[in-house]
Design a protein around this motif. Structure first.
Motif, mmCIF file in Angstrom:
data_model
loop_
_atom_site.group_PDB
_atom_site.id
_atom_site.type_symbol
_atom_site.label_atom_id
_atom_site.label_comp_id
_atom_site.label_asym_id
_atom_site.label_seq_id
_atom_site.Cartn_x
_atom_site.Cartn_y
_atom_site.Cartn_z
ATOM 1 N N HIS A 1 31.781 20.039 7.555
ATOM 2 C CA HIS A 1 30.487 19.978 7.344
ATOM 3 C C HIS A 1 30.162 18.532 7.717
ATOM 4 N N GLY A 2 28.955 18.290 7.830
ATOM 5 C CA GLY A 2 28.503 16.864 7.829
ATOM 6 C C GLY A 2 27.872 16.225 6.436
ATOM 7 N N MET A 3 27.229 15.376 6.610
ATOM 8 C CA MET A 3 26.479 14.856 5.608
ATOM 9 C C MET A 3 25.138 14.165 5.671
ATOM 10 N N THR A 4 24.270 14.247 4.709
ATOM 11 C CA THR A 4 22.919 13.482 5.095
ATOM 12 C C THR A 4 22.533 12.998 3.769
ATOM 13 N N SER A 5 21.770 11.973 3.809
ATOM 14 C CA SER A 5 21.094 10.978 2.790
ATOM 15 C C SER A 5 20.200 11.733 1.840
ATOM 16 N N VAL A 6 20.414 11.689 0.658
ATOM 17 C CA VAL A 6 19.437 12.341 -0.336
ATOM 18 C C VAL A 6 18.883 11.190 -1.364
ATOM 19 N N ASP A 7 17.792 11.885 -1.857
ATOM 20 C CA ASP A 7 17.091 10.795 -2.681
ATOM 21 C C ASP A 7 16.513 11.584 -3.871
ATOM 22 N N PRO A 8 16.820 11.179 -5.138
ATOM 23 C CA PRO A 8 16.204 11.892 -6.404
ATOM 24 C C PRO A 8 14.775 12.183 -6.138
ATOM 25 N N LYS A 9 14.182 11.261 -5.386
ATOM 26 C CA LYS A 9 12.662 11.192 -5.307
ATOM 27 C C LYS A 9 12.147 12.538 -4.239
ATOM 28 N N PRO B 1 25.773 8.472 3.598
ATOM 29 C CA PRO B 1 26.626 8.563 4.749
ATOM 30 C C PRO B 1 26.803 7.195 5.526
ATOM 31 N N LEU B 2 25.455 6.411 5.392
ATOM 32 C CA LEU B 2 25.296 5.155 6.075
ATOM 33 C C LEU B 2 26.022 3.912 5.060
ATOM 34 N N HIS B 3 26.255 3.996 4.079
ATOM 35 C CA HIS B 3 26.835 3.073 3.315
ATOM 36 C C HIS B 3 28.010 2.524 3.562
ATOM 37 N N ARG B 4 28.208 1.020 3.449
ATOM 38 C CA ARG B 4 29.219 0.431 3.900
ATOM 39 C C ARG B 4 30.779 1.076 3.462
ATOM 40 N N LEU B 5 30.773 1.419 2.104
ATOM 41 C CA LEU B 5 31.773 1.909 1.487
ATOM 42 C C LEU B 5 32.288 3.342 2.059
ATOM 43 N N THR B 6 31.297 4.221 2.395
ATOM 44 C CA THR B 6 31.587 5.387 3.140
ATOM 45 C C THR B 6 32.301 5.151 4.538
ATOM 46 N N ARG B 7 31.567 4.043 5.239
ATOM 47 C CA ARG B 7 32.522 3.576 6.484
ATOM 48 C C ARG B 7 33.733 3.193 6.338
ATOM 49 N N ARG B 8 33.833 2.290 5.177
ATOM 50 C CA ARG B 8 35.108 1.847 4.786
ATOM 51 C C ARG B 8 36.178 3.021 4.647
ATOM 52 N N ALA B 9 35.836 4.061 3.832
ATOM 53 C CA ALA B 9 36.478 5.102 3.480
ATOM 54 C C ALA B 9 36.972 5.901 4.826
ATOM 55 N N MET B 10 36.120 6.017 5.806
ATOM 56 C CA MET B 10 36.184 6.558 6.988
ATOM 57 C C MET B 10 37.246 5.523 7.703
ATOM 58 N N ARG C 1 33.790 12.436 -0.363
ATOM 59 C CA ARG C 1 33.876 11.897 -1.572
ATOM 60 C C ARG C 1 32.676 10.554 -1.586
ATOM 61 N N SER C 2 32.917 9.543 -0.686
ATOM 62 C CA SER C 2 32.172 8.425 -0.556
ATOM 63 C C SER C 2 30.755 8.618 -0.049
ATOM 64 N N GLY C 3 30.712 9.846 0.979
ATOM 65 C CA GLY C 3 29.398 10.236 1.542
ATOM 66 C C GLY C 3 28.413 10.629 0.297
#
Ligand code: AMP
Ligand code: ZN
Ligand code: ZN
Length: 399
Positions: free
Chosen positions: A238-246, A198-207, A191-193
């Protein structure tokens, strides 16, 4: 003659039985949705590190596509999605003319979509009790049955602490009722990912929060009378990767809308042509478009193990890792998955501890998630149904 047949039958099952672990042990398998493998090395997760020291540390490869429903049901059956039928979170049912979707209880809960023999039925048919605390497929009536104990994902929700209490309650049942396998699901860190990347501090906190919660679960399991008989496996889908609307390929810029009847807005994108003559047109138009790969069903590379199922789109489109293919960019999502299951960011963390697992063992190569089903069968001492996995691939983790 009868005696000879009996002896031959016994010999046929012996090699497996001789190898099988004691049925006296219990196994708890926890799925943390979106448990990207390197969260367990880079985030502050002392419990996961303790498990690596006192148990087994490994990296697990998901099946294609690296999505939630396909992979949870692969963990349960040992079959790749193309073979068990849950080919994506969303797909078109050609025969019935309806869309299967994880968000639609009406279609999600139809047992005929769920092929293969999930571990809870393999075990039940061999006299072993099982329990699930929200596992994809376990709240669906499959071949007329459910696990011994199960909960409905939509109507019997529990918060994370409630799930921990439920696992402990199940393990504390009187011996005759107690399940030997408990399978439990948690929506984080997926959910946080998605929300933050995946690299955001809130995802880290969730983990890190989940790590603390599971540490308490393990400590309380140890305090049970059966504590020393319990195996704990922690992994994910599965894992998670960073995405960007661009980083976005717009379907409307590359395909005329009248060529397709529908497409499932997910990764991979399944495109269902409006008429057979448009299948080649769609496929040809997509060749050479940057940042995507497209194949006709039945023509996907063998390593994806995908594309033969009856409900497969006529054309399967897979964006490069971190790219999006849809009719509009998702402005909110910062992380995603569904990409090539061999990609580094899609790999899944794995830890196991308990009487059947080695101590301080780091598995040198990653293993395929289809091997979880034969592993669970071994731990329960039951004979597996035909599957795409292999106990040999994970045998080195066992004592
Ligand atoms: P994904 O789009 O692949 O990230 O799917 C993740 C979502 O699947 C989570 O947010 C959950 O809400 C949902 N999910 C997980 N298990 C179940 C289930 N058994 N029934 C319905 N939805 C589920
Ligand atoms: Zn997932
Ligand atoms: Zn997800």
């Amino acid at each position: 003659m009868r005696r000879l047949i009996y002896i031959l039958l016994l010999m046929a099952v012996m090699p497996w039985q001789a190898w099988a672990a004691s049925r006296d042990h219990y196994t708890v398998i926890i799925s943390l949705d979106g448990l990207r493998w390197d969260y367990l090395d880079t985030y502050d997760v002392p419990f996961m590190q303790q498990l690596a020291r006192e148990g087994v540390k490994a990296v697990m490869q998901p099946s294609f596509p690296s999505k939630t429903f396909p992979n949870h049901y692969t963990l349960a059956t040992g079959l790749v999605p193309d073979h068990h039928g849950i080919i994506s979170n969303t797909f078109w049912d050609r025969e019935r003319g309806v869309e299967f979707s994880l968000g639609n209880k009406e279609t999600r809960s139809k047992g005929y979509y769920y092929g293969g023999d999930p571990i809870w039925l393999t075990a039940k048919h061999q006299g072993v009790k099982t329990a699930t605390v929200f596992w994809v497929g376990s709240d669906v009536t499959i071949n007329g049955e459910h696990p011994t104990y199960w909960r409905d994902y939509q109507t019997q929700q529990l918060d994370f602490q409630g799930r921990v209490e439920e696992i402990l309650r199940l393990l504390s049942m009187p011996e005759k009722d107690r399940p030997h396998l408990v399978m439990a699901y948690f929506e984080e860190p997926d959910r946080s990912g998605h929300n933050y990347g995946p690299l955001h501090r809130l995802t880290r906190r969730a983990m890190e929060d989940v790590d603390r919660l599971l540490s308490l679960l393990w400590a309380r399991i140890q305090m049970l009378p059966i504590g020393s008989e319990v195996n704990l496996i922690i992994t994910g889908d599965h894992g998670m990767t960073s995405v960007d609307p661009k980083r976005f390929v717009d379907i409307d810029n590359v395909l005329p809308a009248h060529w397709y009847a529908r497409f499932c807005n997910d990764y991979p994108t399944l495109i269902y042509a409006s008429a057979p003559q448009f299948i080649d047109s769609i496929c040809n138009a997509l060749q050479g478009v940057d940042h995507i790969r497209a194949w006709k069903r039945g023509e996907l590379p063998a390593y994806l193990n995908y594309g033969t199922n009856k409900n497969m789109g006529d054309v399967v489109v897979l964006p490069d890792v971190g790219w999006l293919f849809a009719d509009k960019p998702s402005e909110k999502q910062r992380g995603s998955h569904g990409f090539d299951h061999m990609a580094a960011d899609m790999q899944v963390g794995f830890r196991a501890i308990g009487p059947d697992f080695k101590v301080g063992y780091e598995k040198p190569d990653r293993f395929r998630n289809v091997c979880i089903y034969p592993l669970l069968c071994y731990l329960l001492g039951v004979t597996p149904s035909p599957n795409d996995g292999s106990l040999d691939e994970v045998r080195d983790m066992l004592r």
